[in-house]
Design a protein around this motif. Structure first.
Motif, PDB file in Angstrom:
ATOM      1  N   GLY A   1       5.417   9.637   4.493  1.00  0.00           N
ATOM      2  CA  GLY A   1       4.209  10.228   3.927  1.00  0.00           C
ATOM      3  C   GLY A   1       3.167  10.552   4.993  1.00  0.00           C
ATOM      4  O   GLY A   1       2.000  10.737   4.683  1.00  0.00           O
ATOM      5  N   GLY A   2       3.578  10.600   6.271  1.00  0.00           N
ATOM      6  CA  GLY A   2       2.649  10.998   7.343  1.00  0.00           C
ATOM      7  C   GLY A   2       1.503  10.020   7.495  1.00  0.00           C
ATOM      8  O   GLY A   2       1.651   8.822   7.234  1.00  0.00           O
ATOM      9  N   GLY A   3       0.354  10.556   7.899  1.00  0.00           N
ATOM     10  CA  GLY A   3      -0.811   9.724   8.176  1.00  0.00           C
ATOM     11  C   GLY A   3      -1.221   8.831   7.016  1.00  0.00           C
ATOM     12  O   GLY A   3      -1.526   7.656   7.200  1.00  0.00           O
ATOM     13  N   LEU A   4      -1.190   9.373   5.803  1.00  0.00           N
ATOM     14  CA  LEU A   4      -1.624   8.574   4.658  1.00  0.00           C
ATOM     15  C   LEU A   4      -0.668   7.437   4.356  1.00  0.00           C
ATOM     16  O   LEU A   4      -1.081   6.377   3.903  1.00  0.00           O
ATOM     17  CB  LEU A   4      -1.770   9.451   3.417  1.00  0.00           C
ATOM     18  CG  LEU A   4      -3.101  10.170   3.262  1.00  0.00           C
ATOM     19  CD1 LEU A   4      -3.177  10.772   1.882  1.00  0.00           C
ATOM     20  CD2 LEU A   4      -4.270   9.249   3.493  1.00  0.00           C
ATOM     21  N   GLY A   5       0.624   7.636   4.619  1.00  0.00           N
ATOM     22  CA  GLY A   5       1.599   6.566   4.446  1.00  0.00           C
ATOM     23  C   GLY A   5       1.275   5.421   5.395  1.00  0.00           C
ATOM     24  O   GLY A   5       1.321   4.246   5.025  1.00  0.00           O
ATOM     25  N   ILE A   6       0.920   5.779   6.635  1.00  0.00           N
ATOM     26  CA  ILE A   6       0.515   4.784   7.634  1.00  0.00           C
ATOM     27  C   ILE A   6      -0.756   4.080   7.164  1.00  0.00           C
ATOM     28  O   ILE A   6      -0.865   2.856   7.201  1.00  0.00           O
ATOM     29  CB  ILE A   6       0.285   5.464   9.004  1.00  0.00           C
ATOM     30  CG1 ILE A   6       1.603   6.014   9.544  1.00  0.00           C
ATOM     31  CG2 ILE A   6      -0.350   4.496  10.001  1.00  0.00           C
ATOM     32  CD1 ILE A   6       1.470   6.854  10.788  1.00  0.00           C
ATOM     33  N   LEU A   7      -1.711   4.874   6.677  1.00  0.00           N
ATOM     34  CA  LEU A   7      -2.984   4.319   6.212  1.00  0.00           C
ATOM     35  C   LEU A   7      -2.765   3.306   5.087  1.00  0.00           C
ATOM     36  O   LEU A   7      -3.420   2.253   5.047  1.00  0.00           O
ATOM     37  CB  LEU A   7      -3.893   5.458   5.719  1.00  0.00           C
ATOM     38  CG  LEU A   7      -5.359   5.100   5.527  1.00  0.00           C
ATOM     39  CD1 LEU A   7      -6.035   4.953   6.886  1.00  0.00           C
ATOM     40  CD2 LEU A   7      -6.072   6.131   4.686  1.00  0.00           C
ATOM     41  N   ALA A   8      -1.824   3.610   4.194  1.00  0.00           N
ATOM     42  CA  ALA A   8      -1.548   2.713   3.071  1.00  0.00           C
ATOM     43  C   ALA A   8      -1.052   1.352   3.567  1.00  0.00           C
ATOM     44  O   ALA A   8      -1.482   0.310   3.078  1.00  0.00           O
ATOM     45  CB  ALA A   8      -0.519   3.357   2.129  1.00  0.00           C
ATOM     46  N   VAL A   9      -0.170   1.362   4.563  1.00  0.00           N
ATOM     47  CA  VAL A   9       0.330   0.095   5.119  1.00  0.00           C
ATOM     48  C   VAL A   9      -0.798  -0.658   5.829  1.00  0.00           C
ATOM     49  O   VAL A   9      -0.950  -1.878   5.657  1.00  0.00           O
ATOM     50  CB  VAL A   9       1.500   0.344   6.099  1.00  0.00           C
ATOM     51  CG1 VAL A   9       1.928  -0.966   6.760  1.00  0.00           C
ATOM     52  CG2 VAL A   9       2.680   0.966   5.378  1.00  0.00           C
ATOM     53  N   LEU A  10      -1.594   0.052   6.600  1.00  0.00           N
ATOM     54  CA  LEU A  10      -2.685  -0.602   7.329  1.00  0.00           C
ATOM     55  C   LEU A  10      -3.678  -1.246   6.363  1.00  0.00           C
ATOM     56  O   LEU A  10      -4.173  -2.346   6.611  1.00  0.00           O
ATOM     57  CB  LEU A  10      -3.407   0.399   8.244  1.00  0.00           C
ATOM     58  CG  LEU A  10      -2.596   0.901   9.437  1.00  0.00           C
ATOM     59  CD1 LEU A  10      -3.418   1.874  10.275  1.00  0.00           C
ATOM     60  CD2 LEU A  10      -2.115  -0.257  10.299  1.00  0.00           C
ATOM     61  N   GLU A  11      -3.969  -0.554   5.250  1.00  0.00           N
ATOM     62  CA  GLU A  11      -4.870  -1.128   4.253  1.00  0.00           C
ATOM     63  C   GLU A  11      -4.267  -2.416   3.708  1.00  0.00           C
ATOM     64  O   GLU A  11      -4.930  -3.455   3.657  1.00  0.00           O
ATOM     65  CB  GLU A  11      -5.108  -0.120   3.123  1.00  0.00           C
ATOM     66  CG  GLU A  11      -6.153  -0.541   2.099  1.00  0.00           C
ATOM     67  CD  GLU A  11      -5.650  -1.546   1.085  1.00  0.00           C
ATOM     68  OE1 GLU A  11      -6.448  -2.379   0.626  1.00  0.00           O
ATOM     69  OE2 GLU A  11      -4.449  -1.534   0.763  1.00  0.00           O
ATOM     70  N   GLU A  12      -2.997  -2.339   3.325  1.00  0.00           N
ATOM     71  CA  GLU A  12      -2.298  -3.495   2.757  1.00  0.00           C
ATOM     72  C   GLU A  12      -2.327  -4.688   3.722  1.00  0.00           C
ATOM     73  O   GLU A  12      -2.617  -5.815   3.334  1.00  0.00           O
ATOM     74  CB  GLU A  12      -0.853  -3.080   2.441  1.00  0.00           C
ATOM     75  CG  GLU A  12       0.097  -4.206   2.070  1.00  0.00           C
ATOM     76  CD  GLU A  12      -0.053  -4.643   0.622  1.00  0.00           C
ATOM     77  OE1 GLU A  12      -0.725  -3.923  -0.133  1.00  0.00           O
ATOM     78  OE2 GLU A  12       0.510  -5.697   0.273  1.00  0.00           O
TER      79      GLU A  12
ATOM     80  N   SER B   1      -5.628  11.328  13.471  1.00  0.00           N
ATOM     81  CA  SER B   1      -6.445  10.270  12.860  1.00  0.00           C
ATOM     82  C   SER B   1      -5.788   8.898  13.004  1.00  0.00           C
ATOM     83  O   SER B   1      -6.453   7.912  13.290  1.00  0.00           O
ATOM     84  CB  SER B   1      -6.666  10.557  11.383  1.00  0.00           C
ATOM     85  OG  SER B   1      -7.237  11.817  11.238  1.00  0.00           O
ATOM     86  N   MET B   2      -4.469   8.824  12.820  1.00  0.00           N
ATOM     87  CA  MET B   2      -3.810   7.523  12.874  1.00  0.00           C
ATOM     88  C   MET B   2      -3.743   7.013  14.314  1.00  0.00           C
ATOM     89  O   MET B   2      -3.828   5.814  14.557  1.00  0.00           O
ATOM     90  CB  MET B   2      -2.407   7.596  12.271  1.00  0.00           C
ATOM     91  CG  MET B   2      -2.439   7.875  10.781  1.00  0.00           C
ATOM     92  SD  MET B   2      -3.520   6.751   9.856  1.00  0.00           S
ATOM     93  CE  MET B   2      -4.613   7.921   9.070  1.00  0.00           C
TER      94      MET B   2
ATOM     95  N   GLN C   1       3.920   9.210  12.195  1.00  0.00           N
ATOM     96  CA  GLN C   1       2.993  10.323  12.361  1.00  0.00           C
ATOM     97  C   GLN C   1       3.722  11.666  12.343  1.00  0.00           C
ATOM     98  O   GLN C   1       4.807  11.798  12.900  1.00  0.00           O
ATOM     99  CB  GLN C   1       2.271  10.203  13.705  1.00  0.00           C
ATOM    100  CG  GLN C   1       1.321   9.049  13.793  1.00  0.00           C
ATOM    101  CD  GLN C   1       1.113   8.676  15.240  1.00  0.00           C
ATOM    102  OE1 GLN C   1       1.913   7.957  15.830  1.00  0.00           O
ATOM    103  NE2 GLN C   1       0.052   9.180  15.832  1.00  0.00           N
ATOM    104  N   ALA C   2       3.063  12.674  11.756  1.00  0.00           N
ATOM    105  CA  ALA C   2       3.697  13.975  11.587  1.00  0.00           C
ATOM    106  C   ALA C   2       3.710  14.803  12.867  1.00  0.00           C
ATOM    107  O   ALA C   2       4.347  15.847  12.916  1.00  0.00           O
ATOM    108  CB  ALA C   2       3.017  14.749  10.465  1.00  0.00           C
TER     109      ALA C   2
END
Lengths: 189, 173
Positions: free
Chosen positions: A28-39, A67-68, B57-58
């Motif tokens: 899921g790109g950056g947002l997939g990474i963001l979701a894990v970091l939040e968790e 951003s990530m 990352q994309a």
């Protein structure tokens, strides 16, 4: 930074590595990474407050970098200083790097196979659910009738429907915040 | 094209697009495929397809282009070139940490976090439009959501089981 130095260190370099490695494995790109970091950082280890998490995310969208990548540097630095940034960045990029290089090595063999249709009905929609769940958790404070809700909805519409530049929307959001949040709720803790 | 000029090219394009992988494609095509003619359009499209089937990352697909042109060193240096700008974050962060006790900065920050929530939903929405289509995708999406939000399952477990369900449904239907 005095504010972070006074905070007890709850994350070892090893934890930091695995948190970012796990994030780097997310679809899921950056947002997939963001979701894990939040968790991991907000919910599980509780080393970053939701408010700080969102602030850093906002700043990471304004700086001219992925951003990530910027977030890995920010959280890596906050939790482990300079070496923390190296560990976070490396751990996050290793999964994507290894898979990308492997798939490129086998270009001649793989160029006619197509994995995408299978991912489209499995990991990608599942990853979307993780992303939405993280978005809802991060937005907890905003989902009630308030000036904040209107501002968030406005930012959503500006980017989704009017295609405004996200960095400009964030800056405008900050400036509107100065006008809207005059009561004590806007004070930094 | 030398390795150094390739790395500088990747570094610049990544900076100009704020690390947005897909936005770099037309630039790479103009320079590497059309102008320098060191990369075929098939290779560029393959690199971009890799980005879509790879976690993380994309913009790491530049490693694939680096590998096509210069082997492992090209892949490694291209990846380094897109990671380095992350350090621009540090001075911004320091400034924020120094000024956060100021009431004006606190209000600006509150506006910024609230707008960030809107932006995260906007990005989720745009991924949703691209991801959800045929019924199987909706089933996988909703099953994952139910297992991790309502049943509080471990996220990885929910993701894996729903993914398997999706593949199974696709095979059967």
């Amino acid at each position: 930074m005095p504010q972070t130095a006074s905070r007890p260190m709850k994350v070892s370099y090893q934890d930091l590595f695995w948190i970012f490695f796990k994030a780097g494995m997310a679809f899921g790109g950056g947002l997939g990474i963001l979701a894990v970091l939040e968790e991991e950082l907000v919910t599980r280890f509780k080393v970053v407050s939701r408010e700080d998490f969102l602030t850093y995310y906002g700043i990471s969208r304004i700086v001219p970098s992925g951003s990530m990548t910027a977030l890995a540097v920010a959280f890596g630095y906050r939790l482990g200083g300079f070496w923390g940034t190296i560990i976070a960045l490396t751990a996050m990029v290793v999964p994507a790097f290894a898979i990308t290089v492997l798939l490129t090595m086998f270009y001649q063999v793989l160029k006619n196979t197509n994995l995408l249709p299978w991912l489209e009905v499995s990991v990608l929609p599942a990853a979307l659910a993780l992303i939405l769940a993280a978005a809802i958790k991060l937005g907890k404070d905003v989902f009630r009738p308030s000036a904040g809700f209107l501002l968030a909805a406005g930012a959503f519409a500006a980017v989704s429907f009017f295609k405004w530049n996200p960095a400009l929307v964030l800056l405008a959001g900050g400036l509107l915040g100065i006008i809207l949040f005059r009561s004590s709720q806007g004070e930094a803790k | 094209m030398s390795l150094l000029s390739f790395i500088l090219l990747i570094f610049t394009f990544n900076l100009l697009t704020f690390g947005n992988g897909p936005a770099m494609i037309p630039m790479l095509q103009a320079d590497l495929v059309d102008h320098a003619q060191v990369l075929s359009i098939e290779q560029l499209l393959y690199a971009f397809a890799i980005a879509r089937v790879t976690p993380g990352q994309a913009n790491v697909y530049v490693a694939s282009i680096g590998y096509f042109l210069f082997g492992l060193s090209g892949a490694f240096l291209a990846t380094l070139a897109i990671q380095l700008p992350g350090y621009i974050m540090l001075p911004f962060m320091r400034t924020y940490e120094r000024m956060r006790s100021n009431a004006w900065v606190g209000r600006f920050t509150r506006g910024l976090t609230v707008a960030s929530v809107g932006l995260i939903f906007a990005a989720t929405f745009s991924i949703g439009i691209k991801t959800l289509g045929e019924p199987v995708t909706w089933i996988v999406f909703i099953v994952t959501l139910l297992t991790i939000v309502l049943l509080k399952w471990n996220q990885m477990l929910g993701l894996l089981l729903a993914s398997l369900l999706g593949i199974l449904l696709k095979l059967l239907l």
